[in-house]
Design an enzyme around this catalytic site. Sequence first.
Site, short mmCIF file in Angstrom:
data_model
loop_
_atom_site.label_atom_id
_atom_site.label_comp_id
_atom_site.label_asym_id
_atom_site.label_seq_id
_atom_site.Cartn_x
_atom_site.Cartn_y
_atom_site.Cartn_z
N THR A 48 -0.15 -5.69 0.71
CA THR A 48 -0.56 -4.75 -0.34
C THR A 48 -0.04 -3.35 -0.05
O THR A 48 0.39 -2.63 -0.95
CB THR A 48 -2.09 -4.75 -0.51
OG1 THR A 48 -2.51 -6.06 -0.85
CG2 THR A 48 -2.54 -3.78 -1.58
N CYS A 49 -0.03 -2.98 1.21
CA CYS A 49 0.44 -1.65 1.60
C CYS A 49 1.91 -1.46 1.23
O CYS A 49 2.29 -0.41 0.72
CB CYS A 49 0.25 -1.45 3.10
SG CYS A 49 -1.42 -1.77 3.69
N SER A 50 2.71 -2.48 1.47
CA SER A 50 4.15 -2.39 1.23
C SER A 50 4.53 -2.64 -0.22
O SER A 50 5.49 -2.05 -0.72
CB SER A 50 4.90 -3.40 2.10
OG SER A 50 4.79 -3.04 3.46
#
Length: 160
Positions: A48-50
Amino acid sequence: MTIKIGDTIPAAKLTQASAEGPRELSTQDLFSGKTVVLFGVPGAFTPTCSAKHLPGFVQQAAVLKGKGVDTIACMAVNDPFVMKAWGESQGIQDEVLLLADGSAAFTKALGLELDLTARGMGIRCQRFALVAKDGVVSYLGIEEPGAFEVSKAETVLAAL
């Protein structure tokens, strides 16, 4: 105790990769006299971060800065070399400042640590976003586990 709206950002040191190697950056230098959006992620290169969190702030950087934001910073409990490699893999130029909180000291000072030891990741940072004006928190969105709503760029932009 978890940081809340109206609180002052605690004093701490973060690390940023630079051409000369790792460079310390104090929270006082980062926040003093500025409007700063700081968002925290559980880890560089995580799904999700990337795919969503970091790209959202990169895409909205000009709009956020047009609303008076001086600095957009992303923090993770990783080392500065990992943060640099993540930024390079994401094509980050100067839209977002990537900061390492390698020992989770600042994360703990904010009360936003997340224990992922059972998943082999140790102590990490909860997914969050905050806006601080001259070091005082004016917006804070801390995600429930697995959620991605209150810390995304569009939500922060709407709060400005």
